[in-house]
Write an enzyme that holds these catalytic residues in place. Structure first.
Site, PDB file in Angstrom:
ATOM      1  N   SER A 114       0.816  -1.211   0.000  1.00  0.00           N
ATOM      2  CA  SER A 114       0.000   0.000   0.000  1.00  0.00           C
ATOM      3  C   SER A 114       0.850   1.262   0.000  1.00  0.00           C
ATOM      4  CB  SER A 114      -0.978  -0.023   1.175  1.00  0.00           C
ATOM      5  OG  SER A 114      -1.897   1.050   1.087  1.00  0.00           O
ATOM      6  N   HIS A 115       0.774   2.048   1.074  1.00  0.00           N
ATOM      7  CA  HIS A 115       1.397   3.361   1.146  1.00  0.00           C
ATOM      8  C   HIS A 115       2.822   3.288   1.679  1.00  0.00           C
ATOM      9  CE1 HIS A 115      -0.373   2.224   4.912  1.00  0.00           C
ATOM     10  NE2 HIS A 115       0.302   3.153   5.544  1.00  0.00           N
ATOM     11  N   ASP A 278      -2.014   6.756  -3.554  1.00  0.00           N
ATOM     12  CA  ASP A 278      -0.864   6.095  -2.930  1.00  0.00           C
ATOM     13  C   ASP A 278      -0.338   4.949  -3.775  1.00  0.00           C
ATOM     14  OD1 ASP A 278      -3.057   4.377  -2.517  1.00  0.00           O
ATOM     15  OD2 ASP A 278      -2.144   3.539  -0.720  1.00  0.00           O
ATOM     16  N   ASP A 280      -0.794   1.649  -4.052  1.00  0.00           N
ATOM     17  CA  ASP A 280      -1.659   0.687  -4.738  1.00  0.00           C
ATOM     18  C   ASP A 280      -2.989   1.274  -5.170  1.00  0.00           C
ATOM     19  OD1 ASP A 280      -2.597   0.871  -2.104  1.00  0.00           O
ATOM     20  OD2 ASP A 280      -3.359  -1.178  -2.109  1.00  0.00           O
ATOM     21  N   ASP A 282      -5.446   2.863  -3.439  1.00  0.00           N
ATOM     22  CA  ASP A 282      -6.667   2.797  -2.641  1.00  0.00           C
ATOM     23  C   ASP A 282      -6.838   3.988  -1.707  1.00  0.00           C
ATOM     24  OD1 ASP A 282      -4.756   2.127  -0.749  1.00  0.00           O
ATOM     25  OD2 ASP A 282      -5.696   0.241  -0.138  1.00  0.00           O
ATOM     26  N   ARG A 283      -5.857   4.866  -1.613  1.00  0.00           N
ATOM     27  CA  ARG A 283      -5.969   6.033  -0.743  1.00  0.00           C
ATOM     28  C   ARG A 283      -5.995   7.310  -1.579  1.00  0.00           C
ATOM     29  NH1 ARG A 283      -3.250   4.736   4.930  1.00  0.00           N
ATOM     30  NH2 ARG A 283      -3.394   2.472   4.867  1.00  0.00           N
ATOM     31  N   LYS A 377     -11.195   0.331  -0.480  1.00  0.00           N
ATOM     32  CA  LYS A 377     -11.112   1.779  -0.614  1.00  0.00           C
ATOM     33  C   LYS A 377     -10.618   2.109  -2.009  1.00  0.00           C
ATOM     34  CE  LYS A 377      -8.137   1.749   3.004  1.00  0.00           C
ATOM     35  NZ  LYS A 377      -7.175   0.628   3.164  1.00  0.00           N
TER      36      LYS A 377
END
Length: 544
Positions: A114-115, A278, A280, A282-283, A377
């Site tokens: 992710s982030h 971010d 991937d 999702d943010r 998300k």
């Protein structure tokens, strides 16, 4: 036909998935058999995998392609009938959820941390998403861990690496591998939710925007949709090419790690709207001219105006937020006469509510916002919904936010992260807080009076499951709140997250400096938790 091979192995004791799968430093995943063991443990928990469809892709970080190839060979060795893999091994997390749901797949393997930073010394992650497109529930992740601890063999089809860069189908043993356009299905879904014509007219009118993809996976999606389909000027999307190390970025869309965009939006030549996503995809981060929009406020504003987009014209069934997220969305739910749900941190907790039709929108303070269109998300979706609202209302983003505060009041909000705290110190801090809880109500701390203190536990309204120890909440009589929680998304030490908020309804107090309004809450939080004496940290690593 290539037949499967069985390889003997020994289990790794550290393969326990966290809130978003298994995340470790890259050198950990590069240990012999480490990836194979964990993927095999996932497959061993799927009783109906024979002949099934699997979705596979990731955010393009270092090791992504290598793990895609290993996973394909393992999938062929475990009897899957078909794997849909994004071209180049890429699929954003929300796009993976979209493809799982559209294709009727048994689930998907999503490769991302992710982030968190990428590169040879950065982070990597593997998670399993279920057939509904959402993160596997705890019953499944617990089963994966139990299997991983006992694993003695894995099965694969030995074969050279496949071409991941050419669309089309090929065979791997008895299994079909389909390399798909990673953007196409997602873009088609967005067109059903967002008024593309209205947003196109907005850009045609001269509306200026900056979208920072942070050299991560959202770049191709944002370029194709914003510039290709909606007519935003070329160059609207910056840092658009995914890189294995995210170009040296820490791909977390916040004012610290996305400071170029943040600074631009505070300057004299700020465009009309700023956004970022971010690692991937999702943010999201939303920045209006001269005004950072907290994720909590963004969720609340999207909920208040969602009916302006075609996908939500019929209204919302309900809204959910993670417990540390501010109560701004609750106020919108009350005004709309719909239910607001408070869940633990972790997107999987929204899944039951979404599947049961109890909610339409949901979000977390950690820059995650989503709806019932997928079970993850979705950063770019949030940006597109913002654009839809701006196009229909004709308002500037900063004016829209201030109008929202005048209607609903303002929840001043901040998050203080103390990163890579020594684990024993972090756990000791939380245990000491637990021991204090019963005696805190009525206590005066500076200018604030404690009105409640507990450790959050969640009873799922759909399946009745109980999830405990989800963060310590302390409420104050002055309509303020602080939450303490240890994060489960890092890979080194522990991250202490301290969430701070205070509500103001007075029209004269809606545009004050956040630090000024929250100063008494910050002082109370540091005193209550003894943060500096216990961690050695006088200041947080990141303030959001």
């Amino acid at each position: 036909m290539t037949t499967p091979t069985t390889v003997d192995t020994t289990p790794f004791p550290d393969q326990k998935p966290g809130t978003s799968g298994l995340r470790k430093k890259v050198p950990v995943f590069r240990q012999p058999n480490y990836v194979e063991n964990f993927v095999q443990a996932i497959f061993d928990t799927l009783p109906d995998k024979a002949g099934a469809t699997l979705v596979l892709g990731g955010d393009g970080r270092f090791l992504n392609r290598e793990v895609v190839q290993k996973t394909l060979r393992l999938a062929a060795g475990n009897g899957f009938g078909r794997v849909l893999v994004g071209r180049g091994g890429l699929l954003s997390t929300p796009a993976a959820s979209c493809v799982i749901r559209k294709s009727g797949a048994i689930g998907g393997i999503v490769l991302s941390a992710s982030h968190n930073p990428g590169g040879p010394d950065g982070d990597f992650g593997i998670k399993f998403n279920a057939a509904n497109g959402g993160p596997a529930p705890e019953t499944v992740t617990n089963a994966i861990f139990e299997r991983a601890k006992a694993l003695t063999r894995y099965s694969l089809v030995e074969a050279p690496d496949l071409d991941l860069d050419t669309l089309g189908e090929t065979r791997l043993g008895a299994m079909t591998v389909a390399v798909i356009d990673p953007v196409a299905d997602y873009a088609e879904l967005m067109r059903t939710l967002i008024d593309f014509d209205a947003v196109s007219r907005l850009f045609a009118s001269g509306f200026r925007m900056r979208f920072d993809a942070m050299s991560a996976v959202t770049g191709p999606y944002a370029t194709a949709i914003l510039e290709g389909m909606l007519g935003a000027p070329a160059g609207t999307v910056v840092n658009a090419i995914p890189k294995e190390d995210f170009g040296g970025h820490h791909p977390d869309p916040n004012p610290v790690h996305c400071h170029d965009l943040f600074d631009l939006m505070q300057g004299p030549d700020a465009p009309d709207f700023g956004a970022a996503s971010d690692g991937d995809g999702d943010r999201n981060m939303i920045v209006a001219p001269g005004l950072f929009v907290t994720p909590s406020d963004s969720l609340a504003l999207l909920a208040a105006h969602a009916h302006r987009a075609p996908g939500y014209a019929g209204g919302l069934a309900g809204i959910a937020r993670s417990m540390p997220t501010s109560r701004a969305a609750d106020r919108v739910a009350a005004a709309l006469g719909i239910q607001a749900y408070e869940t633990p941190t972790g997107w999987k907790f929204f899944g039951n509510l979404l599947d049961a039709g109890l909610i339409t929108l949901c979000g977390e303070e950690s820059a995650g916002t989503g709806s019932n269109h997928v079970r993850e998300k979705d950063g770019l979706w949030a940006v597109l919904l913002w654009l839809n609202i701006l196009a229909v209302t004709g308002e500037r983003a900063d004016a829209l936010v201030r109008a929202h505060w005048r209607t609903h009041g303002r929840d001043y909000y901040a998050r203080h992260d103390y990163e890579e705290v020594e684990s024993d110190a972090a756990n000791g801090l939380m245990e000491a807080l637990r021991e204090k809880l019963a005696g805190l109500p009525g206590t005066r701390i500076g200018d604030l009076t404690v009105s409640m203190a507990d450790e959050f536990a969640y009873r799922d309204p759909v399946d009745g499951s109980l999830t405990e120890r989800q963060g310590i909440r302390i409420g104050f009589a002055e309509d303020a709140r602080v939450v303490f929680r240890l994060s489960g998304t890092g890979t080194a030490g522990a991250t202490l997250r301290v969430y701070l908020e205070r509500y103001e309804a007075d029209p004269a107090r809606l545009d004050l400096p956040v630090a000024e309004v929250l100063a008494p809450v910050v002082a109370a939080a540091r005193a209550l938790a003894e943060i500096e004496p216990r961690t050695g940290r006088a200041e947080p690593s990141v303030v959001t």
